[in-house]
Write a protein that holds these residues in place. Structure first.
Motif, PDB file in Angstrom:
ATOM      1  N   ILE A 170     -45.059  75.784 -32.931  1.00  0.00           N
ATOM      2  CA  ILE A 170     -45.954  75.070 -32.007  1.00  0.00           C
ATOM      3  C   ILE A 170     -45.259  74.788 -30.677  1.00  0.00           C
TER       4      ILE A 170
ATOM      5  N   ASP B  23     -45.172  65.658 -25.559  1.00  0.00           N
ATOM      6  CA  ASP B  23     -45.541  66.744 -26.485  1.00  0.00           C
ATOM      7  C   ASP B  23     -45.176  66.388 -27.925  1.00  0.00           C
TER       8      ASP B  23
ATOM      9  N   LYS C 104     -49.626  63.224 -31.545  1.00  0.00           N
ATOM     10  CA  LYS C 104     -50.806  62.988 -30.695  1.00  0.00           C
ATOM     11  C   LYS C 104     -51.301  61.539 -30.817  1.00  0.00           C
TER      12      LYS C 104
ATOM     13  N   ASP D  33     -48.911  68.254 -23.170  1.00  0.00           N
ATOM     14  CA  ASP D  33     -49.366  69.491 -23.814  1.00  0.00           C
ATOM     15  C   ASP D  33     -50.485  69.197 -24.811  1.00  0.00           C
ATOM     16  N   ASN D  34     -51.211  70.233 -25.166  1.00  0.00           N
ATOM     17  CA  ASN D  34     -52.229  70.192 -26.234  1.00  0.00           C
ATOM     18  C   ASN D  34     -53.388  69.258 -25.901  1.00  0.00           C
TER      19      ASN D  34
HETATM   20 MG    MG Z   1     -47.333  71.080 -27.777  1.00  0.00          MG
END
Ligand code: MG
Ligand code: SAH
Length: 212
Positions: free
Chosen positions: A34, A133, A136, A159-160
Motif C-alpha cells: 500500500i 498516510d 485513516k 494520501d488515500n
Molecule cells: Mg497511503
C-alpha cells in the motif's frame, strides 16, 4: 490496446530502480503493498523541492517508499522525520532508505503516531511539509497535529483521500468507519478557513493543502 491515463503516464517514466527495489523488499517481507502511487511519489518529491522544505514530517512509514520520495526532494541540511507504529515496518524502511543512500537525512521514530506527535511538539519541532498516510481513523487528529506542528505556509498532504480499495468514499452505501472518517477529513480540508486546498482524484486520491 487502450490503457488508462495512469498506466500511460507510468509508461512514460519507466522504472525507478530504487523504488522498484523498495517495493520488492516490501513484497518479500509480506508487508501490505500500500505504498503511495508512483505518480504521487513523484509529486511528493516535487512539492518538497518546490517549497524548499527544510523539515518534513511523515505519519505512516511502511517500507519507506514515500520516505524515499520525500527525502529525495530535500536539499542541503533538509531532514525527514517519519513516524511508524510497527518496528518491523520501520526496520524494512531503514534498510530501503539506506539502499537509496538517504539514511543521513531521515529519522524514523517508532510508536503510536499520536504519542510521537506530542513528543515532537514538546521538543519544539516544526515542519514545512507534513505527509499524512497512517491509520485513516486518526486522519482528523493528524490534520490537527499538522496545523499545530506546521510552520507558516506549511504544506499538508494526505494520501488515500478517496479510499477506492476498501469501500469508496464516493459510494453513498459505503458507511464503514474509515470511509466516514475520510469523508469528514475531506470536508475539513475543503472548508477549513485556515487552508487553501485541492483534492486530486487520480489513483487513490490525494489531498493537498497549504496553511494560509
Ligand atoms: Mg497511503
Ligand atoms: N507512507 C507509506 C505507506 C504507509 S501505510 C508509503 O506510501 O510508502 C500506513 C502505515 O501506517 C503502516 O506502516 C502502519 O503500520 C502505520 N500505522 C498505522 N497506524 C499507525 C499509528 N497509530 N501510528 C503510527 N503508524 C501507524
Amino acid at each position: 490496446m487502450v490503457i488508462n491515463a495512469e498506466e500511460y503516464v507510468e509508461s512514460l517514466y519507466g522504472k525507478d530502480e530504487q523504488l522498484e527495489k523498495a517495493s520488492q523488499r516490501i513484497r518479500d517481507q509480506g508487508m501490505p503493498e500500500i505504498s503511495v502511487a508512483p505518480g504521487y511519489g513523484r509529486l511528493l518529491t516535487l512539492l518538497v523541492s518546490m517549497i524548499k522544505a527544510q523539515t518534513v514530517l511523515e505519519i505512516g512509514t511502511l517500507g519507506g517508499y514515500s520516505g524515499i520520495c520525500l527525502a529525495r526532494g530535500l536539499e542541503g541540511n533538509g531532514r525527514l522525520v517519519s513516524l511508524e507504529l510497527s518496528s518491523e515496518h520501520a526496520e524494512v524502511a531503514r534498510g530501503n532508505l539506506a539502499e537509496a543512500g538517504l539514511s543521513d537525512r531521515v529519522e524514523i521514530r517508532v510508536g503510536q503516531a499520536l504519542d510521537l506527535l506530542q513528543q515532537l511538539d514538546e521538543e519544539g519541532k516544526r515542519f514545512d511539509l507534513v505527509f499524512i498516510d497512517a491509520d485513516k481513523e486518526n486522519y482528523l487528529n493528524y490534520l490537527d497535529w499538522a496545523l499545530q506542528l506546521g510552520n507558516s505556509n506549511a504544506v499538508i498532504v494526505a494520501d488515500n483521500s478517496l479510499m477506492m480499495k476498501y469501500g469508496s468514499v464516493m459510494d453513498a452505501a459505503a458507511q464503514g468507519s474509515n470511509v466516514q472518517k475520510i469523508r469528514e477529513f475531506n470536508h475539513r480540508i475543503v472548508s477549513d478557513p485556515r487552508l487553501a486546498s485541492t483534492i486530486l482524484p487520480a489513483y487513490d486520491g490525494l489531498a493537498i493543502a497549504r496553511v494560509k
